[in-house]
Design a protein around this motif. Sequence first.
Motif, mmCIF file in Angstrom:
data_model
loop_
_atom_site.group_PDB
_atom_site.id
_atom_site.type_symbol
_atom_site.label_atom_id
_atom_site.label_comp_id
_atom_site.label_asym_id
_atom_site.label_seq_id
_atom_site.Cartn_x
_atom_site.Cartn_y
_atom_site.Cartn_z
ATOM 1 N N LEU A 51 18.609 3.467 -78.706
ATOM 2 C CA LEU A 51 18.025 2.631 -79.748
ATOM 3 C C LEU A 51 19.275 2.272 -80.812
ATOM 4 N N LYS A 52 19.951 3.449 -80.958
ATOM 5 C CA LYS A 52 20.982 3.103 -82.006
ATOM 6 C C LYS A 52 22.020 2.115 -81.400
ATOM 7 N N VAL A 53 22.346 2.200 -80.347
ATOM 8 C CA VAL A 53 23.458 1.445 -79.762
ATOM 9 C C VAL A 53 22.767 -0.150 -79.834
ATOM 10 N N LEU A 54 21.537 -0.071 -79.323
ATOM 11 C CA LEU A 54 20.644 -1.486 -79.504
ATOM 12 C C LEU A 54 20.937 -2.161 -80.838
ATOM 13 N N ARG A 55 20.436 -1.125 -81.796
ATOM 14 C CA ARG A 55 20.522 -1.611 -83.379
ATOM 15 C C ARG A 55 21.872 -2.072 -83.853
ATOM 16 N N ASP A 56 22.912 -1.285 -83.356
ATOM 17 C CA ASP A 56 24.348 -1.668 -83.724
ATOM 18 C C ASP A 56 24.766 -2.978 -83.012
ATOM 19 N N ALA A 57 24.040 -3.286 -82.141
ATOM 20 C CA ALA A 57 24.433 -4.848 -81.167
ATOM 21 C C ALA A 57 23.397 -5.835 -81.975
ATOM 22 N N HIS A 58 22.357 -5.422 -82.813
ATOM 23 C CA HIS A 58 21.551 -6.430 -83.447
ATOM 24 C C HIS A 58 20.497 -6.728 -82.418
ATOM 25 N N LEU A 59 20.388 -6.065 -81.403
ATOM 26 C CA LEU A 59 19.491 -6.378 -80.171
ATOM 27 C C LEU A 59 17.780 -6.141 -80.637
ATOM 28 N N VAL A 60 17.904 -5.183 -81.627
ATOM 29 C CA VAL A 60 16.518 -4.650 -82.165
ATOM 30 C C VAL A 60 16.534 -4.446 -83.641
ATOM 31 N N THR A 61 15.409 -4.666 -83.979
ATOM 32 C CA THR A 61 15.363 -4.302 -85.785
ATOM 33 C C THR A 61 14.308 -2.964 -85.827
ATOM 34 N N VAL A 62 14.466 -2.549 -87.021
ATOM 35 C CA VAL A 62 13.592 -1.225 -87.166
ATOM 36 C C VAL A 62 12.977 -1.284 -88.244
ATOM 37 N N ARG A 63 11.817 -1.181 -88.413
ATOM 38 C CA ARG A 63 10.790 -0.926 -89.550
ATOM 39 C C ARG A 63 10.108 0.419 -89.784
ATOM 40 N N GLU A 64 10.505 0.870 -91.006
ATOM 41 C CA GLU A 64 10.149 2.334 -91.192
ATOM 42 C C GLU A 64 8.900 2.396 -92.015
ATOM 43 N N GLU A 65 7.827 3.120 -91.534
ATOM 44 C CA GLU A 65 6.555 3.359 -92.242
ATOM 45 C C GLU A 65 6.496 5.039 -92.292
ATOM 46 N N GLY A 66 6.863 5.441 -93.326
ATOM 47 C CA GLY A 66 6.767 7.020 -93.506
ATOM 48 C C GLY A 66 7.776 7.458 -92.627
ATOM 49 N N GLN A 67 7.452 8.446 -91.757
ATOM 50 C CA GLN A 67 8.300 9.268 -90.978
ATOM 51 C C GLN A 67 8.492 8.558 -89.608
ATOM 52 N N HIS A 68 7.949 7.373 -89.459
ATOM 53 C CA HIS A 68 7.768 6.706 -88.349
ATOM 54 C C HIS A 68 8.761 5.423 -88.310
ATOM 55 N N ARG A 69 9.452 5.100 -87.125
ATOM 56 C CA ARG A 69 10.118 3.660 -86.809
ATOM 57 C C ARG A 69 9.595 3.023 -85.895
ATOM 58 N N PHE A 70 9.510 1.828 -86.423
ATOM 59 C CA PHE A 70 8.879 0.794 -85.397
ATOM 60 C C PHE A 70 10.023 -0.186 -84.930
ATOM 61 N N TYR A 71 10.329 -0.368 -83.708
ATOM 62 C CA TYR A 71 11.338 -1.215 -83.117
ATOM 63 C C TYR A 71 10.971 -2.480 -82.874
ATOM 64 N N SER A 72 11.485 -3.702 -82.967
ATOM 65 C CA SER A 72 11.227 -4.926 -82.469
ATOM 66 C C SER A 72 12.527 -5.478 -81.734
ATOM 67 N N LEU A 73 12.278 -6.460 -80.880
ATOM 68 C CA LEU A 73 13.393 -7.361 -79.967
ATOM 69 C C LEU A 73 14.058 -8.260 -81.161
ATOM 70 N N SER A 74 15.115 -8.239 -81.165
ATOM 71 C CA SER A 74 16.043 -9.405 -81.893
ATOM 72 C C SER A 74 17.042 -10.096 -80.833
ATOM 73 N N ALA A 75 16.304 -11.057 -79.881
ATOM 74 C CA ALA A 75 17.087 -11.267 -78.979
ATOM 75 C C ALA A 75 18.222 -12.628 -79.188
ATOM 76 N N GLY A 76 18.408 -12.649 -80.478
ATOM 77 C CA GLY A 76 19.632 -13.718 -80.608
ATOM 78 C C GLY A 76 21.027 -13.280 -80.218
ATOM 79 N N PRO A 77 21.397 -12.025 -80.131
ATOM 80 C CA PRO A 77 22.763 -11.767 -79.656
ATOM 81 C C PRO A 77 22.737 -12.146 -78.227
ATOM 82 N N LEU A 78 21.578 -12.266 -77.343
ATOM 83 C CA LEU A 78 21.614 -12.398 -76.029
ATOM 84 C C LEU A 78 21.842 -13.989 -75.781
ATOM 85 N N ASP A 79 22.042 -14.952 -76.776
ATOM 86 C CA ASP A 79 22.247 -16.235 -76.787
ATOM 87 C C ASP A 79 23.662 -16.126 -76.077
#
Length: 136
Positions: A51-79
């Motif tokens: 997930l860190k590699v995907l986050r560094d490549a801007h392929l995922v975004t992360v939303r933090e809620e307390g101690q939990h992290r929620f990841y979402s796809l950010s497919a723009g770089p796949l263009d």
Amino acid sequence: MADIFDVIADGTRREILRILLDRSAGGEHGTSVSQIVQELGASQPTVSKHLKVLRDAHLVTVREEGQHRFYSLSAGPLDEVDDWLLPFLDDGSAGEIDRDGAPLPDTAAHAADVVGRAAASAKHALESALRKFPGR
């Protein structure tokens, strides 16, 4: 930033992207690390590393809620991958077969090819534009 092709070359990262895509298509607005771990059957440290590699490549975004992290796809770089692949999809198949089994004249096959490519290009442009709007 890492080369997008190096990032998606790893099968585990591609599977994580598929999980995030499937869950977002199902209406979810983020997937927890524990959900990804459960679906992949991989260890939490392994998933976090990918997930860190995907986050560094801007392929995922992360939303933090307390101690939990929620990841979402950010497919723009796949263009970039899509743009690179498009020329390879031209198989030059003039003279294709119509529904009755008869070969299409070259002009008709060419016209069908042009229309199909225009439709695919328009679909790609629309999907790319829609990805830029949050909450979609």
